[in-house]
Scaffold this motif. Structure first.
Motif, PDB file in Angstrom:
ATOM      1  N   SER A 179      -4.049   1.370  -3.149  1.00 59.64           N
ATOM      2  CA  SER A 179      -3.475   1.581  -1.822  1.00 59.64           C
ATOM      3  C   SER A 179      -4.548   1.515  -0.739  1.00 59.64           C
ATOM      4  N   TRP A 215       0.948   3.960  -2.990  1.00 63.02           N
ATOM      5  CA  TRP A 215       0.651   5.364  -2.713  1.00 63.02           C
ATOM      6  C   TRP A 215       1.746   6.258  -3.302  1.00 63.02           C
ATOM      7  N   ALA A 263       0.837  -1.205   0.000  1.00 66.51           N
ATOM      8  CA  ALA A 263       0.000   0.000   0.000  1.00 66.51           C
ATOM      9  C   ALA A 263       0.870   1.253   0.000  1.00 66.51           C
ATOM     10  N   LEU A 278      -5.677  -2.089  -0.275  1.00 66.47           N
ATOM     11  CA  LEU A 278      -4.707  -2.904   0.454  1.00 66.47           C
ATOM     12  C   LEU A 278      -4.714  -2.598   1.949  1.00 66.47           C
ATOM     13  N   VAL A 279      -4.919  -1.348   2.313  1.00 68.57           N
ATOM     14  CA  VAL A 279      -5.009  -0.999   3.731  1.00 68.57           C
ATOM     15  C   VAL A 279      -6.257  -1.635   4.345  1.00 68.57           C
TER      16      VAL A 279
END
Length: 82
Positions: free
Chosen positions: A57, A26, A22, A60-61
């Motif tokens: 991103s 980003w 992530a 994924l977080v």
């Protein structure tokens, strides 16, 4: 180790990998371009945001958060069964 603890440990490792990915995505999602001064126009920097990388991103977080929540749940349930 019990099976649940091994799975929980694997989920924590996967969550760490997801957070690292992530952060990398980003970084790819923000592009800064510098422009030199030309005549009367001053120099400036422009930042462009690339949406697909930023969405990846954020996804994924979110996945990392769900993995950690499930890992904690498995660990607590495994400890309570003992």
């Amino acid at each position: 180790m019990r099976r649940d603890m091994v799975v929980a440990l694997g989920q924590v490792v996967a969550a760490v990998v997801a957070v690292v990915l992530a952060v990398l995505s980003w970084g790819r999602g923000t592009v800064t371009t510098s422009f030199a001064a030309i005549g009367e126009m001053p120099a400036f920097e422009a930042t462009r945001y690339v949406a697909p990388w930023l969405v990846l991103s954020a996804f994924l977080v979110a996945v990392a958060g769900l993995l950690v929540i499930d890992a904690v749940t498995r660990a607590v349930r495994s400890a309570a069964e003992r």
